[in-house]
Design a protein around this motif. Sequence first.
Motif, PDB file in Angstrom:
ATOM      1  N   ASP A  88       6.590 -13.038  -1.305  1.00  0.00           N
ATOM      2  CA  ASP A  88       6.274 -11.619  -1.431  1.00  0.00           C
ATOM      3  C   ASP A  88       5.163 -11.128  -0.510  1.00  0.00           C
ATOM      4  O   ASP A  88       5.249 -10.012   0.019  1.00  0.00           O
ATOM      5  N   ALA A  89       4.127 -11.913  -0.304  1.00  0.00           N
ATOM      6  CA  ALA A  89       3.043 -11.471   0.574  1.00  0.00           C
ATOM      7  C   ALA A  89       3.567 -11.291   2.003  1.00  0.00           C
ATOM      8  O   ALA A  89       3.218 -10.302   2.675  1.00  0.00           O
ATOM      9  N   GLU A  90       4.420 -12.212   2.450  1.00  0.00           N
ATOM     10  CA  GLU A  90       4.988 -12.100   3.788  1.00  0.00           C
ATOM     11  C   GLU A  90       5.965 -10.927   3.873  1.00  0.00           C
ATOM     12  O   GLU A  90       6.041 -10.240   4.893  1.00  0.00           O
ATOM     13  N   ALA A  91       6.718 -10.707   2.792  1.00  0.00           N
ATOM     14  CA  ALA A  91       7.625  -9.559   2.758  1.00  0.00           C
ATOM     15  C   ALA A  91       6.828  -8.260   2.869  1.00  0.00           C
ATOM     16  O   ALA A  91       7.209  -7.359   3.621  1.00  0.00           O
ATOM     17  N   THR A  92       5.731  -8.191   2.136  1.00  0.00           N
ATOM     18  CA  THR A  92       4.878  -6.998   2.193  1.00  0.00           C
ATOM     19  C   THR A  92       4.407  -6.748   3.619  1.00  0.00           C
ATOM     20  O   THR A  92       4.464  -5.612   4.113  1.00  0.00           O
ATOM     21  N   ARG A  93       3.974  -7.794   4.296  1.00  0.00           N
ATOM     22  CA  ARG A  93       3.513  -7.639   5.683  1.00  0.00           C
ATOM     23  C   ARG A  93       4.649  -7.183   6.598  1.00  0.00           C
ATOM     24  O   ARG A  93       4.453  -6.320   7.452  1.00  0.00           O
ATOM     25  N   PRO A 103       7.747   5.074  10.370  1.00  0.00           N
ATOM     26  CA  PRO A 103       7.182   5.514   9.090  1.00  0.00           C
ATOM     27  C   PRO A 103       8.155   6.259   8.179  1.00  0.00           C
ATOM     28  O   PRO A 103       7.911   6.352   6.978  1.00  0.00           O
ATOM     29  N   ASN A 104       9.260   6.728   8.718  1.00  0.00           N
ATOM     30  CA  ASN A 104      10.236   7.451   7.900  1.00  0.00           C
ATOM     31  C   ASN A 104      11.447   6.601   7.533  1.00  0.00           C
ATOM     32  O   ASN A 104      12.519   7.138   7.228  1.00  0.00           O
ATOM     33  N   SER A 105      11.296   5.300   7.542  1.00  0.00           N
ATOM     34  CA  SER A 105      12.397   4.405   7.168  1.00  0.00           C
ATOM     35  C   SER A 105      12.446   4.264   5.650  1.00  0.00           C
ATOM     36  O   SER A 105      11.601   3.585   5.052  1.00  0.00           O
ATOM     37  N   ALA A 106      13.431   4.891   5.043  1.00  0.00           N
ATOM     38  CA  ALA A 106      13.595   4.800   3.585  1.00  0.00           C
ATOM     39  C   ALA A 106      13.810   3.356   3.128  1.00  0.00           C
ATOM     40  O   ALA A 106      13.210   2.934   2.133  1.00  0.00           O
ATOM     41  N   PRO A 107      14.633   2.552   3.833  1.00  0.00           N
ATOM     42  CA  PRO A 107      14.791   1.159   3.397  1.00  0.00           C
ATOM     43  C   PRO A 107      13.478   0.370   3.430  1.00  0.00           C
ATOM     44  O   PRO A 107      13.223  -0.435   2.537  1.00  0.00           O
ATOM     45  N   ALA A 108      12.652   0.596   4.432  1.00  0.00           N
ATOM     46  CA  ALA A 108      11.377  -0.125   4.493  1.00  0.00           C
ATOM     47  C   ALA A 108      10.485   0.280   3.319  1.00  0.00           C
ATOM     48  O   ALA A 108       9.851  -0.584   2.697  1.00  0.00           O
ATOM     49  N   HIS A 109      10.437   1.566   3.007  1.00  0.00           N
ATOM     50  CA  HIS A 109       9.639   2.024   1.850  1.00  0.00           C
ATOM     51  C   HIS A 109      10.196   1.442   0.551  1.00  0.00           C
ATOM     52  O   HIS A 109       9.439   0.944  -0.292  1.00  0.00           O
ATOM     53  N   ALA A 110      11.509   1.502   0.370  1.00  0.00           N
ATOM     54  CA  ALA A 110      12.121   1.002  -0.869  1.00  0.00           C
ATOM     55  C   ALA A 110      11.920  -0.500  -1.022  1.00  0.00           C
ATOM     56  O   ALA A 110      11.616  -0.987  -2.119  1.00  0.00           O
ATOM     57  N   ASN A 111      12.084  -1.233   0.060  1.00  0.00           N
ATOM     58  CA  ASN A 111      11.932  -2.684  -0.018  1.00  0.00           C
ATOM     59  C   ASN A 111      10.476  -3.090  -0.183  1.00  0.00           C
ATOM     60  O   ASN A 111      10.179  -4.066  -0.883  1.00  0.00           O
ATOM     61  N   LEU A 112       9.566  -2.328   0.421  1.00  0.00           N
ATOM     62  CA  LEU A 112       8.144  -2.567   0.183  1.00  0.00           C
ATOM     63  C   LEU A 112       7.840  -2.330  -1.291  1.00  0.00           C
ATOM     64  O   LEU A 112       7.120  -3.111  -1.924  1.00  0.00           O
ATOM     65  N   ALA A 113       8.413  -1.282  -1.862  1.00  0.00           N
ATOM     66  CA  ALA A 113       8.215  -1.000  -3.287  1.00  0.00           C
ATOM     67  C   ALA A 113       8.700  -2.167  -4.147  1.00  0.00           C
ATOM     68  O   ALA A 113       8.039  -2.555  -5.118  1.00  0.00           O
ATOM     69  N   ARG A 121       1.989  -4.816  -8.588  1.00  0.00           N
ATOM     70  CA  ARG A 121       1.253  -3.675  -8.021  1.00  0.00           C
ATOM     71  C   ARG A 121       2.075  -2.411  -8.276  1.00  0.00           C
ATOM     72  O   ARG A 121       2.617  -1.797  -7.367  1.00  0.00           O
ATOM     73  N   LEU A 122       2.158  -2.049  -9.555  1.00  0.00           N
ATOM     74  CA  LEU A 122       3.108  -1.030 -10.003  1.00  0.00           C
ATOM     75  C   LEU A 122       2.815   0.365  -9.476  1.00  0.00           C
ATOM     76  O   LEU A 122       3.744   1.084  -9.106  1.00  0.00           O
ATOM     77  N   GLU A 123       1.568   0.779  -9.458  1.00  0.00           N
ATOM     78  CA  GLU A 123       1.267   2.130  -8.968  1.00  0.00           C
ATOM     79  C   GLU A 123       1.653   2.277  -7.497  1.00  0.00           C
ATOM     80  O   GLU A 123       2.238   3.290  -7.091  1.00  0.00           O
ATOM     81  N   GLU A 124       1.362   1.262  -6.708  1.00  0.00           N
ATOM     82  CA  GLU A 124       1.738   1.291  -5.296  1.00  0.00           C
ATOM     83  C   GLU A 124       3.262   1.272  -5.150  1.00  0.00           C
ATOM     84  O   GLU A 124       3.824   1.963  -4.295  1.00  0.00           O
ATOM     85  N   ALA A 125       3.921   0.484  -5.989  1.00  0.00           N
ATOM     86  CA  ALA A 125       5.382   0.394  -5.948  1.00  0.00           C
ATOM     87  C   ALA A 125       6.014   1.749  -6.252  1.00  0.00           C
ATOM     88  O   ALA A 125       6.925   2.192  -5.546  1.00  0.00           O
ATOM     89  N   VAL A 126       5.519   2.412  -7.288  1.00  0.00           N
ATOM     90  CA  VAL A 126       6.063   3.729  -7.654  1.00  0.00           C
ATOM     91  C   VAL A 126       5.874   4.711  -6.500  1.00  0.00           C
ATOM     92  O   VAL A 126       6.787   5.477  -6.161  1.00  0.00           O
ATOM     93  N   ALA A 127       4.699   4.684  -5.883  1.00  0.00           N
ATOM     94  CA  ALA A 127       4.442   5.591  -4.758  1.00  0.00           C
ATOM     95  C   ALA A 127       5.426   5.339  -3.616  1.00  0.00           C
ATOM     96  O   ALA A 127       5.969   6.285  -3.028  1.00  0.00           O
ATOM     97  N   GLU A 128       5.687   4.065  -3.317  1.00  0.00           N
ATOM     98  CA  GLU A 128       6.624   3.738  -2.235  1.00  0.00           C
ATOM     99  C   GLU A 128       8.056   4.139  -2.593  1.00  0.00           C
ATOM    100  O   GLU A 128       8.797   4.637  -1.745  1.00  0.00           O
TER     101      GLU A 128
END
Length: 158
Positions: A88-93, A103-113, A121-128
């Motif tokens: 997960d840490a590597e995925a996050t990076r 910055p407007n890649s929906a898949p990158a935001h969703a997968n980061l979430a 890290r639920l609050e950050e996940a919800v934001a993403e």
Amino acid sequence: MLEAKINLTEAISAYRCGNRDEALRISRAILESEPNNAGAHYVLGIARADAGEPIKALLALQRAVSLAPENASFHITLGNLYLVLERDAEATRAFSQALSIAPNSAPAHANLATTLKRQGRLEEAVAEFRIALGLLRSSTWLRPSAPRALTDPSQDDT
């Protein structure tokens, strides 16, 4: 170079049509003559992941990213493999790097979430997730009548 580009297109097409073995064969042939062809390493990586060879896939995708660090879709695919491997840490990076490029890649935001959620890290996940949803709602990406309905814009150069 033109021949390698044509062959890479054929490798991608073979993979998309479900002919993984042909995609592997073509990408390996390209790499014999052009060992630093990022696209061939990428196709090799996704085909190996599909073949159930996650470590070999990881090596190929890491090489693709190192050769073409400006390619957001390579980072996203690498991040997806890290998710599968529960790294997960590597995925996050990887997803964060993709977002620094696209910055407007929906898949990158969703997968980061997704990876943030797995890390608690639920609050950050919800934001993403909210960012991803907003991008999808404002995009033509999911509308069937849109001319680009089947691809994420960050994957144009793949």
